[in-house]
Design a protein around this motif. Structure first.
Motif, PDB file in Angstrom:
ATOM      1  N   GLN A 286       0.978  -0.968  -0.017  1.00 55.71           N
ATOM      2  CA  GLN A 286      -0.258   0.080   0.055  1.00 55.71           C
ATOM      3  C   GLN A 286       1.134   1.269  -0.027  1.00 55.71           C
ATOM      4  N   HIS A 288       1.352   5.710  -0.384  1.00 56.14           N
ATOM      5  CA  HIS A 288       0.640   7.000  -0.129  1.00 56.14           C
ATOM      6  C   HIS A 288       1.697   8.005  -0.833  1.00 56.14           C
ATOM      7  N   SER A 290       3.138  11.485  -1.070  1.00 61.36           N
ATOM      8  CA  SER A 290       3.879  12.468  -0.158  1.00 61.36           C
ATOM      9  C   SER A 290       4.493  13.468  -0.903  1.00 61.36           C
ATOM     10  N   HIS A 296       5.019   8.918  -4.564  1.00 60.12           N
ATOM     11  CA  HIS A 296       4.513   7.827  -3.891  1.00 60.12           C
ATOM     12  C   HIS A 296       5.453   6.897  -3.060  1.00 60.12           C
ATOM     13  N   LEU A 299       3.658   2.778   2.563  1.00 63.10           N
ATOM     14  CA  LEU A 299       3.202   2.600   3.991  1.00 63.10           C
ATOM     15  C   LEU A 299       4.193   1.868   4.705  1.00 63.10           C
ATOM     16  N   SER A 307       3.241  -2.958   4.437  1.00 64.04           N
ATOM     17  CA  SER A 307       1.926  -3.541   4.407  1.00 64.04           C
ATOM     18  C   SER A 307       1.930  -5.185   4.486  1.00 64.04           C
ATOM     19  N   GLU A 378       3.252  11.053   9.232  1.00 63.62           N
ATOM     20  CA  GLU A 378       2.215  10.909   8.606  1.00 63.62           C
ATOM     21  C   GLU A 378       2.043   9.490   8.026  1.00 63.62           C
ATOM     22  N   ILE A 379       3.206   9.128   7.176  1.00 61.15           N
ATOM     23  CA  ILE A 379       3.268   7.462   6.761  1.00 61.15           C
ATOM     24  C   ILE A 379       3.357   6.698   7.934  1.00 61.15           C
ATOM     25  N   LEU A 382      -0.540   6.578   8.987  1.00 58.48           N
ATOM     26  CA  LEU A 382      -1.471   6.057   8.015  1.00 58.48           C
ATOM     27  C   LEU A 382      -1.236   4.331   8.106  1.00 58.48           C
ATOM     28  N   TRP A 383       0.026   4.046   8.287  1.00 61.12           N
ATOM     29  CA  TRP A 383       0.347   2.580   8.110  1.00 61.12           C
ATOM     30  C   TRP A 383      -0.800   1.830   9.487  1.00 61.12           C
ATOM     31  N   ALA A 386      -4.366   1.817   8.422  1.00 61.76           N
ATOM     32  CA  ALA A 386      -4.644   0.682   7.540  1.00 61.76           C
ATOM     33  C   ALA A 386      -4.450  -0.783   8.290  1.00 61.76           C
TER      34      ALA A 386
END
Length: 392
Positions: A286, A288, A290, A296, A299, A307, A378-379, A382-383, A386
């Motif tokens: 996955q 993100h 940034s 890209h 994560l 992921s 932030e990464i 988000l991980w 998820a």
């Protein structure tokens, strides 16, 4: 029964029997893709803890960008401050050899599947399986489009570094550099050291993007830094003979009548890097987007795990930063992979990882590092979001 001649199609060689070549199979505890600063550091940390470790790189020599970096590093003693990049690279190579890390060079990883890497090596296909795989594939240089940008003489700053610092070849005598980040500033100074004349350094933004100490060095050498300015076209027929510059207004548009032409034979482009994440995409990670990290990025959690529980990332593939940060992320990924394999105790691993994270926080302090630290946080957040969904 064979088909009638009238129904056969294609060239004759299509119907010839093809010799089936055996695909070699190899197995390791940890496989690292990329032998730059992040990859070597990851391999060292995994091997130190008992993992049978392989590092794979498509180049003919390991060390990545470190061997282009003849300048002295900044920071603290623990980040090798005062040492030149190529010396740090030599130290990493010696440590990797001492730890028993196996290194494959001139080897291309062209596929990444569930705990398997497909490798083209010495003219043969090899499938390498590993309990844990770490991607340290780095980043690629960005290009910028303008009329004449495809003329010989227009090249990336990384290509210039390779020519002057590795091959000792001067790309041109009169050079202009586009981009005032640390790469543009450092390569401009290295061109001066190599004997080129740097006519100017051009930056579209109203202020320089790199460290003031680097900018001061080229200013003292007489190189003008033209902010709020860009290249509108490269001049020449079969090669670059000049560039046209134009000043920009507050909306980033060329100010009519501000254009002027400078005589140059080389244009260096230092306009950013993009993470090389194709293998992570192929594996099914996955992602993100940034902008602060270059595009890209996969994560990942605080241990650099993606992921996919068998796949880790480190260095510029996770977001473009400095070589010192790449090495620390590599160490973090190597320790975490060894811990996940049960090769070190949780207590010892956590202590080692916390020491690495402390050093990373130091590298991301200050006005230049804060934006990257925020983006990295932030990464990781988000991980975690998820991951919560994966367990539901």
């Amino acid at each position: 029964m064979s088909a009638p001649a009238s129904r056969r199609c294609g060239p004759a060689w299509l119907s010839r029997p093809t010799a089936v070549r055996r695909v070699a199979m190899e197995s390791f505890d940890v496989v690292v893709v990329g032998a730059g600063p992040a990859g070597l550091a990851a391999g060292i940390e995994a091997a130190k803890r008992g993992a049978r470790t392989l590092v794979i790189d498509e180049n003919s020599r390991p060390g990545g960008q470190l061997f282009k970096q003849i300048h002295k590093f900044f920071g603290s003693h623990e980040h090798k401050a005062g040492m030149r990049g190529y010396v740090i690279g030599e130290m990493l190579l010696e440590e990797a050899a001492a730890c028993g890390v196996e290194v494959w060079l001139d080897s291309v990883v062209w596929g990444l599947f569930d705990r398997q890497a497909a490798v083209w090596r010495r003219g043969e296909r090899t499938i390498v399986t590993a309990a844990k795989i770490i991607l340290a594939t780095g980043a690629s240089e960005n290009a910028v489009a303008f009329p004449g940008a495809t003329l010989p003489g227009v090249m990336g700053a990384g290509a210039i570094q390779t020519m002057i610092n590795i091959h000792r070849v001067l790309p041109g005598k009169r050079v202009i550099m586009l981009g005032s980040g640390n790469v543009g500033l450092i390569v401009a100074y290295q061109l001066l050291q190599a004997g080129a004349q740097v006519v100017a350094l051009v930056e579209a933004m109203p202020q320089i993007g790199g460290y003031g100490v680097h900018a001061a060095k080229i200013r003292r050498a007489g190189v003008p830094i033209l902010v709020g300015t860009t290249i509108t076209r490269a001049v020449g027929v079969n090669e670059v003979t000049g560039v046209e510059l134009g000043r920009l207004d507050e909306q980033g548009r060329i100010i009519p009548g501000s254009e002027r032409v400078l005589a140059v034979d080389t244009v260096g482009l230092a306009v950013g890097l993009t993470p090389l994440a194709e293998l992570a995409w192929m594996a099914g990670c996955q992602f993100h987007f940034s902008p602060r990290l270059g595009g890209h990025v996969p994560l990942h959690d605080e241990n650099m795990r993606t992921s996919l529980d068998w796949l880790y990332v480190a260095g510029d593939i996770t977001g473009v930063e400095e070589a010192s940060t790449a090495m620390e992320e590599g160490r973090l990924a190597g320790i975490a992979a060894a811990q996940a394999l049960g090769l070190t105790s949780d207590a010892a691993a956590e202590a080692a990882k916390n020491a690495v994270r402390r050093r990373i926080d130091g590298l991301r302090a200050g006005p230049f590092g804060l934006a990257r630290r925020t983006a990295k946080d932030e990464i990781i957040a988000l991980w975690k979001e998820a991951a919560a969904a994966w367990t539901e």
